[in-house]
Scaffold this motif. Sequence first.
Motif, PDB file in Angstrom:
ATOM      1  N   GLY A   1       4.162   5.012 -13.302  1.00 43.90           N
ATOM      2  CA  GLY A   1       5.141   6.085 -13.380  1.00 43.90           C
ATOM      3  C   GLY A   1       4.635   7.414 -13.907  1.00 43.90           C
ATOM      4  N   ILE A   2       3.345   7.512 -14.287  1.00 40.73           N
ATOM      5  CA  ILE A   2       2.852   8.781 -14.815  1.00 40.73           C
ATOM      6  C   ILE A   2       1.891   9.489 -13.862  1.00 40.73           C
ATOM      7  CG2 ILE A   2       3.125   8.037 -17.202  1.00 40.73           C
ATOM      8  CD1 ILE A   2       0.042   7.722 -17.285  1.00 40.73           C
ATOM      9  N   HIS A   3       1.473   8.838 -12.797  1.00 37.32           N
ATOM     10  CA  HIS A   3       0.507   9.404 -11.868  1.00 37.32           C
ATOM     11  C   HIS A   3       1.213   9.941 -10.630  1.00 37.32           C
ATOM     12  CE1 HIS A   3      -2.719   7.803 -14.278  1.00 37.32           C
ATOM     13  NE2 HIS A   3      -2.067   6.650 -14.312  1.00 37.32           N
ATOM     14  N   PRO A   4       0.738  11.083 -10.082  1.00 35.73           N
ATOM     15  CA  PRO A   4       1.349  11.615  -8.865  1.00 35.73           C
ATOM     16  C   PRO A   4       1.074  10.702  -7.668  1.00 35.73           C
ATOM     17  CG  PRO A   4      -0.572  12.896  -9.476  1.00 35.73           C
ATOM     18  CD  PRO A   4      -0.338  11.910 -10.568  1.00 35.73           C
ATOM     19  N   VAL A   5       1.932  10.780  -6.696  1.00 34.90           N
ATOM     20  CA  VAL A   5       1.814   9.946  -5.497  1.00 34.90           C
ATOM     21  C   VAL A   5       0.770  10.552  -4.566  1.00 34.90           C
ATOM     22  CG1 VAL A   5       3.043   9.046  -3.503  1.00 34.90           C
ATOM     23  CG2 VAL A   5       4.212   9.249  -5.701  1.00 34.90           C
ATOM     24  N   SER A   6      -0.206   9.743  -4.169  1.00 36.49           N
ATOM     25  CA  SER A   6      -1.226  10.166  -3.221  1.00 36.49           C
ATOM     26  C   SER A   6      -0.825   9.666  -1.839  1.00 36.49           C
ATOM     27  CB  SER A   6      -2.572   9.582  -3.628  1.00 36.49           C
ATOM     28  OG  SER A   6      -3.546   9.890  -2.671  1.00 36.49           O
ATOM     29  N   ARG A   7      -0.848  10.571  -0.869  1.00 35.05           N
ATOM     30  CA  ARG A   7      -0.433  10.218   0.485  1.00 35.05           C
ATOM     31  C   ARG A   7      -1.263  11.018   1.496  1.00 35.05           C
ATOM     32  NH1 ARG A   7       2.858  12.760  -2.288  1.00 35.05           N
ATOM     33  NH2 ARG A   7       3.491  14.879  -1.928  1.00 35.05           N
TER      34      ARG A   7
END
Length: 86
Positions: free
Chosen positions: A4-10
């Motif tokens: 919940g603390i890391h940005p989503v990589s896409r």
Amino acid sequence: MRSGIHPVSRPVVFRDRAAGVAFLTRSTADSERTTEWADGHTYPLVDVEISSASHPFYTGTSRVLDTAGRVERFERRYGRAATARR
């Protein structure tokens, strides 16, 4: 790693407008604009001003400055008086 603390990589498409090149890579960058890629999927589109496709260093169009000649010309014009004063 904590959840919940890391940005989503896409997958994101980056387009270099100067060179007219686009490339698909993973990123945390987000954009409201989208584009359809060759695989038929739609991805967020991020426009960049410069990339390796248009940067002078990577394309081989960079110029090498003659800094030694410029320093010598400066010293001939103005001498070394500025460095001798203290």
